[in-house]
Scaffold this active site. Structure first.
Site, PDB file in Angstrom:
ATOM      1  CG  HIS A 110      23.668  33.994  29.008  1.00 46.72           C
ATOM      2  ND1 HIS A 110      23.259  33.967  30.327  1.00 46.72           N
ATOM      3  CD2 HIS A 110      23.416  35.255  28.580  1.00 46.72           C
ATOM      4  CE1 HIS A 110      22.789  35.150  30.672  1.00 46.72           C
ATOM      5  NE2 HIS A 110      22.874  35.952  29.639  1.00 46.72           N
ATOM      6  CG  ASP A 151      45.144  45.349  37.443  1.00 46.92           C
ATOM      7  OD1 ASP A 151      46.036  44.933  36.669  1.00 46.92           O
ATOM      8  OD2 ASP A 151      45.368  46.154  38.365  1.00 46.92           O
TER       9      ASP A 151
END
Length: 433
Positions: free
Chosen positions: A148, A379
């Site tokens: 993070h 994708d």
């Protein structure tokens, strides 16, 4: 579920031309330094047909050439400043398999089994890790972890979309990420318009001596997944926005509802104070920062109320508290934070209040909203995922909000509560006053 690790290796960026020097570094910004110092794990599931591992791996190598921070390492320069070394040491890439079909229950109902679908979060040197787990039915689960300190949710989602585009052969990554973390320049003279002590920062002594107000940390915490349909959310939004000209957002309305029902389920004392920690994206607040900025640019809003006030007033009361608290974390607040973090933190020996070691937040809440992130656009060339979700991480009072993969306007909420409070929550979570 027996996950077999078939290979685990380090992969590095692929450059079409001469590689850049590996001696450069990126200094951490004040926003990087104030966030959670931990890895975040996310899971994606894909039906057949799925691309071969080599396609995903090669696409990752190419994406890393534009997002070099992921292939670097955290450390300090010769001045002692915290930096990301752009040394191309690489990311962890794991290939795994399971000799059985993917049990949908594992993904639909969060359990510790999810931890085997991504690399470990403990003692990790790499800033990005990826695990591809293939099942006998042909399903593919992509689990990855990101540090993070390197990037927030907006930056991670932009990276994922770019990774998918490269795998689909769409050429160069556009728009390119903005990597300059030195753009947050304090004003001269600095103006500390807001008091950031006790909000983003606290003293080391207070942090070390902090005693949680809630002492039931030995109770079992469970993750309960609840689905809110588009019709229910529309009705909730209409109720929350009564008697105002501009309606509250779906996020504000749903969070107001959850704040109230969770508070009821917890059975808190009426005079107790409860608040919510809400992430606020600075890209929409600081006028000089482009949307393509890669790094952390988040501060937090903390709407707060007495339990009696929260529960005795109708839903619009909670929605307004949330709306106003988020609105107040504006451009002026972000600029004040930059001035304060630059001039006062080291001088006063302050440390961030973001604490990854808490296991119980009661009577408070912490919400992670992924409603606007385009995570479902990851994708690799054979279509998007049919499911994405956070991994299994227990912290009582934590809420994850995700858009349904059906793209029908519905929302899935992952609610973490003590086990003895979950049944009460189930009974009232769809109740409207």
């Amino acid at each position: 579920m027996n996950v077999r690790i078939d290979s685990s290796r380090i992969i590095k960026p692929f450059y079409e031309g001469p590689p850049p020097p590996t001696t450069n570094y990126v200094p951490l910004s004040v926003f990087d330094k104030v966030t959670y110092n931990t890895h975040i794990a996310i899971l994606y599931a894909y039906h057949l047909p799925t691309p071969p591992n080599a396609t995903i791996e090669n696409g990752l190598k190419m994406a890393l050439s534009e997002y070099r921070e992921w292939a670097g390492r955290l450390g300090q320069n010769n001045k002692g400043d915290s930096v990301i070394f752009l040394n191309d040491k690489g990311v962890r890439f794991v290939e795994a398999s399971v000799d059985s079909k993917l049990d949908q229950a594992i993904l639909l109902h969060p359990s510790p089994a999810l931890l085997s679908l991504h690399p470990s979060l403990k003692g990790v040197e790499e800033l990005l890790q990826v695990q591809l787990t293939r099942f006998s039915c042909g399903s593919l689960v992509v689990g990855f972890t990101t540090q993070h300190v390197v990037a927030d949710g907006d930056s991670v989602s932009n990276f994922l979309v770019a990774w998918g585009k490269v795998c689909r052969g769409q050429g160069m990554i556009k728009p390119l990420p903005t990597h300059d973390r030195t753009i947050f320049i304090p004003r001269d003279p600095p103006r500390f318009v807001f008091d950031h002590r006790g909000v983003e920062f606290t003293s080391k002594n207070l942090m070390q001596n902090h005693d949680p107000t809630y002492t039931d940390a030995d109770k079992d915490v469970v993750i309960h997944k609840v689905h809110f349909s588009f019709d229910f959310l529309a009705m909730l939004k209409a109720r929350a926005s009564r008697k105002i000209n501009k309606p509250y957002s779906t996020f504000e309305s749903l969070l107001a509802h959850l704040w109230r029902v969770i508070t009821k389920a917890r059975g808190l004392c009426g005079m107790e104070t409860t608040n919510i920690r809400i992430s606020v994206n600075g890209r929409k607040r600081l006028n000089t920062v482009p949307n393509e900025y890669f790094g952390n640019l988040v501060l937090w809003a903390f709407p707060s109320a007495k339990v009696d006030d929260l529960l005795c007033h109708p839903l619009p009361y909670a929605a307004k508290l949330i709306h106003d608290a988020v609105a107040n974390v504006n451009n002026n607040y972000f600029r004040s934070f930059v001035d304060f973090a630059t001039h006062k933190v080291e001088e006063e020996g302050l440390v961030p209040t973001a604490d990854i070691n808490k296991s119980v937040l009661c009577p408070n809440l912490d919400v992670d909203s992924w409603l606007r992130f385009p995570f479902n656009e990851l994708d690799f060339g054979c279509g998007g995922p049919y499911l994405f979700m956070p991994s299994y991480f227990l912290m009582e009072g934590n809420i994850f909000l995700l858009p349904s993969i059906k793209r029908d306007g519905s929302i899935n909420a992952f609610i973490q509560l003590f086990e003895d409070k979950v049944e009460i929550f189930k009974q009232i979570c769809y109740t409207l006053d």
